[in-house]
Motif scaffolding. Structure first.
Motif, PDB file in Angstrom:
ATOM      1  N   PRO A  66       0.844  -1.191   0.000  1.00  0.00           N
ATOM      2  CA  PRO A  66       0.000   0.000   0.000  1.00  0.00           C
ATOM      3  C   PRO A  66       0.889   1.254   0.000  1.00  0.00           C
ATOM      4  O   PRO A  66       2.064   1.188   0.338  1.00  0.00           O
ATOM      5  CB  PRO A  66      -0.810  -0.123   1.293  1.00  0.00           C
ATOM      6  N   GLU A  67       0.306   2.363  -0.356  1.00  0.00           N
ATOM      7  CA  GLU A  67       1.063   3.608  -0.529  1.00  0.00           C
ATOM      8  C   GLU A  67       1.986   3.920   0.655  1.00  0.00           C
ATOM      9  O   GLU A  67       3.144   4.277   0.465  1.00  0.00           O
ATOM     10  CB  GLU A  67       0.099   4.773  -0.777  1.00  0.00           C
ATOM     11  N   LYS A  68       1.480   3.780   1.877  1.00  0.00           N
ATOM     12  CA  LYS A  68       2.313   4.169   3.026  1.00  0.00           C
ATOM     13  C   LYS A  68       3.517   3.253   3.232  1.00  0.00           C
ATOM     14  O   LYS A  68       4.447   3.615   3.945  1.00  0.00           O
ATOM     15  CB  LYS A  68       1.477   4.295   4.291  1.00  0.00           C
ATOM     16  N   TYR A  69       3.507   2.068   2.621  1.00  0.00           N
ATOM     17  CA  TYR A  69       4.648   1.156   2.722  1.00  0.00           C
ATOM     18  C   TYR A  69       5.359   0.959   1.383  1.00  0.00           C
ATOM     19  O   TYR A  69       6.242   0.104   1.266  1.00  0.00           O
ATOM     20  CB  TYR A  69       4.201  -0.207   3.263  1.00  0.00           C
ATOM     21  N   ALA A  70       4.993   1.723   0.375  1.00  0.00           N
ATOM     22  CA  ALA A  70       5.566   1.547  -0.967  1.00  0.00           C
ATOM     23  C   ALA A  70       7.088   1.658  -0.964  1.00  0.00           C
ATOM     24  O   ALA A  70       7.766   0.952  -1.713  1.00  0.00           O
ATOM     25  CB  ALA A  70       4.960   2.558  -1.935  1.00  0.00           C
ATOM     26  N   HIS A  71       7.627   2.497  -0.103  1.00  0.00           N
ATOM     27  CA  HIS A  71       9.080   2.700  -0.051  1.00  0.00           C
ATOM     28  C   HIS A  71       9.844   1.470   0.447  1.00  0.00           C
ATOM     29  O   HIS A  71      11.052   1.380   0.271  1.00  0.00           O
ATOM     30  CB  HIS A  71       9.415   3.923   0.811  1.00  0.00           C
ATOM     31  N   ILE A  72       9.146   0.516   1.059  1.00  0.00           N
ATOM     32  CA  ILE A  72       9.819  -0.697   1.544  1.00  0.00           C
ATOM     33  C   ILE A  72       9.266  -1.969   0.908  1.00  0.00           C
ATOM     34  O   ILE A  72       9.645  -3.064   1.300  1.00  0.00           O
ATOM     35  CB  ILE A  72       9.755  -0.816   3.085  1.00  0.00           C
ATOM     36  N   GLY A  73       8.378  -1.839  -0.065  1.00  0.00           N
ATOM     37  CA  GLY A  73       7.741  -3.012  -0.668  1.00  0.00           C
ATOM     38  C   GLY A  73       8.691  -3.885  -1.461  1.00  0.00           C
ATOM     39  O   GLY A  73       8.722  -5.102  -1.296  1.00  0.00           O
ATOM     40  N   ASP A  74       9.465  -3.266  -2.340  1.00  0.00           N
ATOM     41  CA  ASP A  74      10.376  -4.051  -3.184  1.00  0.00           C
ATOM     42  C   ASP A  74      11.567  -4.572  -2.402  1.00  0.00           C
ATOM     43  O   ASP A  74      11.951  -5.735  -2.548  1.00  0.00           O
ATOM     44  CB  ASP A  74      10.861  -3.217  -4.369  1.00  0.00           C
ATOM     45  N   GLU A  75      12.175  -3.712  -1.591  1.00  0.00           N
ATOM     46  CA  GLU A  75      13.312  -4.153  -0.787  1.00  0.00           C
ATOM     47  C   GLU A  75      13.520  -3.188   0.371  1.00  0.00           C
ATOM     48  O   GLU A  75      13.420  -1.981   0.225  1.00  0.00           O
ATOM     49  CB  GLU A  75      14.596  -4.212  -1.617  1.00  0.00           C
ATOM     50  N   ALA A  76      13.807  -3.768   1.518  1.00  0.00           N
ATOM     51  CA  ALA A  76      14.194  -3.006   2.704  1.00  0.00           C
ATOM     52  C   ALA A  76      15.285  -3.793   3.409  1.00  0.00           C
ATOM     53  O   ALA A  76      15.240  -5.030   3.459  1.00  0.00           O
ATOM     54  CB  ALA A  76      12.997  -2.798   3.627  1.00  0.00           C
ATOM     55  N   ARG A  77      16.266  -3.084   3.927  1.00  0.00           N
ATOM     56  CA  ARG A  77      17.377  -3.726   4.629  1.00  0.00           C
ATOM     57  C   ARG A  77      17.384  -3.277   6.079  1.00  0.00           C
ATOM     58  O   ARG A  77      17.172  -2.099   6.363  1.00  0.00           O
ATOM     59  CB  ARG A  77      18.699  -3.394   3.954  1.00  0.00           C
ATOM     60  N   LEU A  78      17.635  -4.225   6.950  1.00  0.00           N
ATOM     61  CA  LEU A  78      17.656  -3.962   8.380  1.00  0.00           C
ATOM     62  C   LEU A  78      18.934  -4.543   8.951  1.00  0.00           C
ATOM     63  O   LEU A  78      19.199  -5.741   8.809  1.00  0.00           O
ATOM     64  CB  LEU A  78      16.427  -4.604   9.035  1.00  0.00           C
ATOM     65  N   HIS A  79      19.727  -3.691   9.591  1.00  0.00           N
ATOM     66  CA  HIS A  79      20.980  -4.139  10.200  1.00  0.00           C
ATOM     67  C   HIS A  79      20.703  -4.539  11.647  1.00  0.00           C
ATOM     68  O   HIS A  79      20.210  -3.738  12.435  1.00  0.00           O
ATOM     69  CB  HIS A  79      22.036  -3.038  10.127  1.00  0.00           C
ATOM     70  N   CYS A  80      21.014  -5.780  11.953  1.00  0.00           N
ATOM     71  CA  CYS A  80      20.746  -6.364  13.265  1.00  0.00           C
ATOM     72  C   CYS A  80      22.029  -6.996  13.796  1.00  0.00           C
ATOM     73  O   CYS A  80      23.048  -7.004  13.116  1.00  0.00           O
ATOM     74  CB  CYS A  80      19.688  -7.464  13.145  1.00  0.00           C
ATOM     75  N   HIS A  81      21.949  -7.521  14.999  1.00  0.00           N
ATOM     76  CA  HIS A  81      23.000  -8.416  15.468  1.00  0.00           C
ATOM     77  C   HIS A  81      22.395  -9.429  16.435  1.00  0.00           C
ATOM     78  O   HIS A  81      21.340  -9.198  17.016  1.00  0.00           O
ATOM     79  CB  HIS A  81      24.206  -7.661  16.064  1.00  0.00           C
ATOM     80  N   ILE A  82      23.082 -10.546  16.534  1.00  0.00           N
ATOM     81  CA  ILE A  82      22.618 -11.641  17.387  1.00  0.00           C
ATOM     82  C   ILE A  82      22.950 -11.298  18.838  1.00  0.00           C
ATOM     83  O   ILE A  82      24.099 -11.029  19.159  1.00  0.00           O
ATOM     84  CB  ILE A  82      23.315 -12.981  17.023  1.00  0.00           C
ATOM     85  N   ILE A  83      21.944 -11.321  19.691  1.00  0.00           N
ATOM     86  CA  ILE A  83      22.172 -11.131  21.117  1.00  0.00           C
ATOM     87  C   ILE A  83      22.439 -12.481  21.766  1.00  0.00           C
ATOM     88  O   ILE A  83      23.369 -12.636  22.553  1.00  0.00           O
ATOM     89  CB  ILE A  83      20.970 -10.429  21.785  1.00  0.00           C
ATOM     90  N   ASP A  84      21.602 -13.461  21.402  1.00  0.00           N
ATOM     91  CA  ASP A  84      21.714 -14.793  22.009  1.00  0.00           C
ATOM     92  C   ASP A  84      21.195 -15.823  21.022  1.00  0.00           C
ATOM     93  O   ASP A  84      20.222 -15.568  20.305  1.00  0.00           O
ATOM     94  CB  ASP A  84      20.894 -14.843  23.300  1.00  0.00           C
ATOM     95  N   CYS A  85      21.840 -16.977  20.989  1.00  0.00           N
ATOM     96  CA  CYS A  85      21.412 -18.051  20.112  1.00  0.00           C
ATOM     97  C   CYS A  85      21.629 -19.377  20.826  1.00  0.00           C
ATOM     98  O   CYS A  85      22.766 -19.739  21.147  1.00  0.00           O
ATOM     99  CB  CYS A  85      22.208 -18.006  18.805  1.00  0.00           C
ATOM    100  N   GLU A  86      20.548 -20.074  21.103  1.00  0.00           N
ATOM    101  CA  GLU A  86      20.598 -21.374  21.763  1.00  0.00           C
ATOM    102  C   GLU A  86      19.808 -22.369  20.919  1.00  0.00           C
ATOM    103  O   GLU A  86      18.630 -22.622  21.175  1.00  0.00           O
ATOM    104  CB  GLU A  86      20.018 -21.280  23.175  1.00  0.00           C
ATOM    105  N   ALA A  87      20.474 -22.905  19.899  1.00  0.00           N
ATOM    106  CA  ALA A  87      19.813 -23.820  18.962  1.00  0.00           C
ATOM    107  C   ALA A  87      19.303 -25.056  19.692  1.00  0.00           C
ATOM    108  O   ALA A  87      19.981 -25.564  20.569  1.00  0.00           O
ATOM    109  CB  ALA A  87      20.796 -24.233  17.874  1.00  0.00           C
ATOM    110  N   PRO A  88      18.147 -25.554  19.353  1.00  0.00           N
ATOM    111  CA  PRO A  88      17.112 -25.003  18.477  1.00  0.00           C
ATOM    112  C   PRO A  88      15.971 -24.369  19.263  1.00  0.00           C
ATOM    113  O   PRO A  88      14.817 -24.480  18.880  1.00  0.00           O
ATOM    114  CB  PRO A  88      16.625 -26.248  17.739  1.00  0.00           C
ATOM    115  N   ARG A  89      16.282 -23.692  20.344  1.00  0.00           N
ATOM    116  CA  ARG A  89      15.216 -23.216  21.231  1.00  0.00           C
ATOM    117  C   ARG A  89      15.010 -21.706  21.293  1.00  0.00           C
ATOM    118  O   ARG A  89      13.900 -21.261  21.526  1.00  0.00           O
ATOM    119  CB  ARG A  89      15.461 -23.729  22.651  1.00  0.00           C
ATOM    120  N   GLN A  90      16.080 -20.926  21.110  1.00  0.00           N
ATOM    121  CA  GLN A  90      15.910 -19.482  21.266  1.00  0.00           C
ATOM    122  C   GLN A  90      16.895 -18.716  20.390  1.00  0.00           C
ATOM    123  O   GLN A  90      18.064 -19.075  20.288  1.00  0.00           O
ATOM    124  CB  GLN A  90      16.129 -19.075  22.718  1.00  0.00           C
TER     125      GLN A  90
END
Length: 178
Positions: free
Chosen positions: A70-94
């Motif tokens: 929709p118009e209000k999200y058109a700027h992120i419809g085709d592609e949007a990038r988000l820079h994150c980082h892993i805080i915690d990873c406990e496979a396969p639970r969290q």
């Protein structure tokens, strides 16, 4: 269990889904870029605390229909990038991520998985949301993305992402109090 997310604190949303297992299969849909791209966003994930993660969203491509933002999200419809980082990873639970900028001001997303017979309870908790508007948008986003994940896990055609997002965003506007 409601398919709708709920506000569990002033800045925190929680949404639960009971999904087909086993837990290892669902874990792959969280950590494997190709699997995650099918319902959320691509991005190579290293299962280690502190590791960076760039998520690449292509929401217009998540469903088979000619789904456009929709118009209000058109700027992120085709592609949007988000820079994150892993805080915690406990496979396969969290898996816990700093969602967005990594300077400590990011919101946080925690995925928790728990076997329930031949199914898996997936709990997504998104915290540090700084406004009601952001919470409504985030709730509609998770709701829609998880609907696509569920369809993929069940071998079904996923619903139209943007049509579903628009529908549930209006519902969350009513559901999430001031």
């Amino acid at each position: 269990m409601s398919e709708y997310g709920e506000k569990i604190a002033a800045e925190t949303l929680r949404i639960e889904r009971l999904l087909p297992g086993p837990i290892e299969r669902l874990w792959q849909y969280l950590v494997d870029s190709d699997r995650r791209r099918e319902w959320l966003a691509a991005g190579e994930l290293v299962e280690s605390g502190g590791a960076p993660l760039e998520l690449v969203f292509r929401n217009n491509d998540l469903s088979q229909s000619d789904d456009r933002a929709p118009e209000k999200y058109a700027h992120i419809g085709d592609e949007a990038r988000l820079h994150c980082h892993i805080i915690d990873c406990e496979a396969p639970r969290q898996l816990t991520l700093a969602w967005g900028d990594a300077d400590g001001a990011a919101s946080q997303v925690c995925f928790e998985l728990a076997p329930q017979g031949d199914q898996v309870l997936l709990v997504v908790t998104h915290s540090r949301l700084d406004s009601r508007r952001e919470m409504i948008s985030v709730a509609a986003g998770w709701h829609s993305h998880l609907g696509i994940l569920e369809a993929r896990l069940r071998g079904q055609v996923p619903p139209s992402f943007w049509a579903e997002h628009t529908r549930v965003e209006a519902e969350y506007e009513q559901r999430l109090e001031q």
